[in-house]
Design a protein around this motif. Structure first.
Motif, PDB file in Angstrom:
ATOM      1  N   HIS A 271       3.140   1.944 -11.637  1.00 23.42           N
ATOM      2  CA  HIS A 271       3.816   3.376 -13.241  1.00 23.42           C
ATOM      3  C   HIS A 271       5.000   2.278 -12.963  1.00 23.42           C
ATOM      4  O   HIS A 271       5.659   2.885 -13.862  1.00 23.42           O
ATOM      5  N   GLY A 272       5.858   1.506 -12.210  1.00 25.83           N
ATOM      6  CA  GLY A 272       6.933   1.181 -12.247  1.00 25.83           C
ATOM      7  C   GLY A 272       6.808  -0.447 -13.633  1.00 25.83           C
ATOM      8  O   GLY A 272       5.906  -0.492 -13.831  1.00 25.83           O
ATOM      9  N   ARG A 273       7.917  -0.261 -14.051  1.00 25.18           N
ATOM     10  CA  ARG A 273       7.667  -1.227 -15.735  1.00 25.18           C
ATOM     11  C   ARG A 273       8.643  -2.505 -15.055  1.00 25.18           C
ATOM     12  O   ARG A 273       7.878  -3.773 -15.415  1.00 25.18           O
ATOM     13  N   THR A 274       8.960  -2.123 -14.178  1.00 21.61           N
ATOM     14  CA  THR A 274       9.398  -3.601 -13.681  1.00 21.61           C
ATOM     15  C   THR A 274       9.475  -3.850 -12.700  1.00 21.61           C
ATOM     16  O   THR A 274       8.547  -5.215 -11.976  1.00 21.61           O
ATOM     17  N   ALA A 275       9.570  -3.060 -11.205  1.00 24.08           N
ATOM     18  CA  ALA A 275       8.837  -3.572  -9.531  1.00 24.08           C
ATOM     19  C   ALA A 275       7.400  -4.089  -9.065  1.00 24.08           C
ATOM     20  O   ALA A 275       6.922  -4.885  -8.994  1.00 24.08           O
ATOM     21  N   PRO A 276       6.158  -3.691 -10.053  1.00 24.02           N
ATOM     22  CA  PRO A 276       5.028  -4.209  -9.604  1.00 24.02           C
ATOM     23  C   PRO A 276       4.341  -5.333 -10.165  1.00 24.02           C
ATOM     24  O   PRO A 276       3.785  -6.557 -10.190  1.00 24.02           O
ATOM     25  N   ARG A 277       5.803  -6.216 -10.797  1.00 20.17           N
ATOM     26  CA  ARG A 277       5.753  -7.610 -11.287  1.00 20.17           C
ATOM     27  C   ARG A 277       6.577  -7.981 -10.717  1.00 20.17           C
ATOM     28  O   ARG A 277       6.337  -9.789 -10.418  1.00 20.17           O
ATOM     29  N   ALA A 278       6.518  -8.393  -8.925  1.00 22.25           N
ATOM     30  CA  ALA A 278       7.739  -8.531  -8.645  1.00 22.25           C
ATOM     31  C   ALA A 278       6.681  -9.502  -7.463  1.00 22.25           C
ATOM     32  O   ALA A 278       5.339  -9.575  -7.550  1.00 22.25           O
ATOM     33  N   LEU A 279       7.190 -10.266  -7.380  1.00 18.92           N
ATOM     34  CA  LEU A 279       6.331 -11.535  -6.506  1.00 18.92           C
ATOM     35  C   LEU A 279       5.852 -11.497  -5.099  1.00 18.92           C
ATOM     36  O   LEU A 279       6.594 -10.757  -4.613  1.00 18.92           O
TER      37      LEU A 279
ATOM     38  N   GLU B 101       0.876  -1.241  -0.162  1.00 15.11           N
ATOM     39  CA  GLU B 101      -0.302   0.435  -0.192  1.00 15.11           C
ATOM     40  C   GLU B 101       0.575   1.115  -0.301  1.00 15.11           C
ATOM     41  O   GLU B 101       0.638   2.136  -0.810  1.00 15.11           O
ATOM     42  N   ARG B 102       1.933   1.315   0.468  1.00 11.51           N
ATOM     43  CA  ARG B 102       2.798   2.487   0.501  1.00 11.51           C
ATOM     44  C   ARG B 102       3.880   2.438  -0.445  1.00 11.51           C
ATOM     45  O   ARG B 102       3.250   3.589  -0.858  1.00 11.51           O
ATOM     46  N   LEU B 103       3.752   1.630  -1.380  1.00  8.39           N
ATOM     47  CA  LEU B 103       5.005   1.402  -1.947  1.00  8.39           C
ATOM     48  C   LEU B 103       3.588   2.434  -3.241  1.00  8.39           C
ATOM     49  O   LEU B 103       4.517   2.872  -4.234  1.00  8.39           O
ATOM     50  N   ASP B 104       2.856   1.936  -3.253  1.00  5.70           N
ATOM     51  CA  ASP B 104       1.961   2.195  -3.937  1.00  5.70           C
ATOM     52  C   ASP B 104       1.241   3.404  -4.297  1.00  5.70           C
ATOM     53  O   ASP B 104       1.042   3.872  -5.801  1.00  5.70           O
ATOM     54  N   ALA B 105       1.742   3.934  -3.164  1.00  4.80           N
ATOM     55  CA  ALA B 105       0.965   5.134  -3.152  1.00  4.80           C
ATOM     56  C   ALA B 105       2.475   6.264  -3.903  1.00  4.80           C
ATOM     57  O   ALA B 105       2.368   7.542  -4.320  1.00  4.80           O
TER      58      ALA B 105
END
Length: 307
Positions: free
Chosen positions: A237-245, A228-232
């Motif tokens: 909107h990242g290309r790599t980070a949101p695909r992390a397990l 939730e904190r990182l979503d804020a």
């Protein structure tokens, strides 16, 4: 910092790499080796580059580092894209710096291509944002089948290997830029400078259970709050980070599409699948020396290989 591209001195000790599947204890072994050999650790986990992605990546805590310097952790914002070619340049510069100070460089991580980028003779083709944007637009308008068929005609090897549309777009971009198939840039098993790779041999059933317990521990430690904190901060909107397990699965909780228990189960399944792919990748490299992950003499055996 410029990359040291000169051949390694014959007296220079080999770079050490600790590899294996997620959850096998690589970070702990790397710290033990650093203490034993007067070394410093270089992260080679692509998701641990990101600041704030701590719980879900099982990033080693500062106390657990036991005073050992760790490099290339927390170097990117979640909105930035991880780049293997950038990592190659940075990791080799850090290796040169560590060795220049008379210490041992210890790579650790389960991102196989990043390990090979640091260790092996490997050139990366450039990028062109305009070509990539055009291909991504075409992907959205025409679908993946059209691009895959085009890739089959120019690079059947890559077409058979690549498992997602992002890599497909990259392969087509490289061909337009260079006139060479993307598969022709794949690394050979030739070290850039002397290296020793230590792989952690696991009991697969025990690892399956450990991975499940680890995910449940992440949830208990506040994974949802971290997401939730990182979503804020722009995670989506990242290309790599949101695909992390874990992060991809728990973003769906924030969206109300699933609940915490379902997200945890989905993360466990995805993590187990990822660990199998890691084992397949590393098993294909005959240069890796495998040691039992629960061997009481693991540290001394690994240190012996590195001396």
């Amino acid at each position: 910092m410029p990359v040291d591209t000169s051949p390694a001195d014959a007296s220079e000790p080999p770079v050490i790499a600790v590899v294996g599947p997620t959850g096998s204890g690589k970070s702990e072994l790397a710290v033990e080796l650093a203490l034993e050999l007067d070394g410093e650790v270089i992260n080679a986990d692509s998701m641990q580059f990101y600041r704030g992605m701590d719980i879900g990546t099982a990033k080693i805590s500062v106390p657990d580092r036991r005073g050992v310097p760790h490099h290339l952790l927390d170097v990117l914002q979640v909105t930035e894209e991880a780049s293997v070619s950038d990592y190659q340049r940075q990791a080799r510069a850090v290796v040169a710096d560590i060795h220049g100070r008379g210490k041992r460089a210890i790579l650790v991580g389960g991102s196989g291509l990043y390990i090979r980028a640091a260790l092996d003779v490997l050139d990366f083709p450039g990028t062109d944002p305009g070509i990539r944007a055009r291909l991504e637009t075409e992907l959205q308008e025409s679908g993946s089948a059209t691009l895959l068929e085009r890739l089959r005609t120019i690079d059947p090897v890559s077409a058979g290997r690549l498992g997602d549309t992002r890599r497909m777009v990259r392969a087509l971009e490289v061909f337009e830029l260079t006139g060479r198939p993307f598969s022709s840039f794949m690394p050979t098993r030739e070290y850039f400078r002397p290296a020793v790779q230590i792989g952690l041999e696991v009991d697969r059933e025990m690892l399956r259970e450990r991975l499940a317990q680890r995910v449940h521990g992440m949830v208990a430690s506040g994974l949802l709050s971290e997401v939730e904190r990182l979503d804020a901060a722009g995670l989506r909107h990242g290309r790599t980070a949101p695909r992390a397990l874990g992060y991809a699965q728990f973003l769906r909780v924030l969206d109300g599409e699933t609940d915490i228990a379902q997200a945890a189960d989905a993360t466990i399944v995805a993590t187990r699948q990822f660990s199998r792919r890691q084992l397949t990748w590393f098993r294909a490299d005959p240069r890796i020396s495998w040691l039992g992950w629960q061997d009481p003499a693991l540290v001394s055996k690994a240190a012996r290989l590195c001396r």
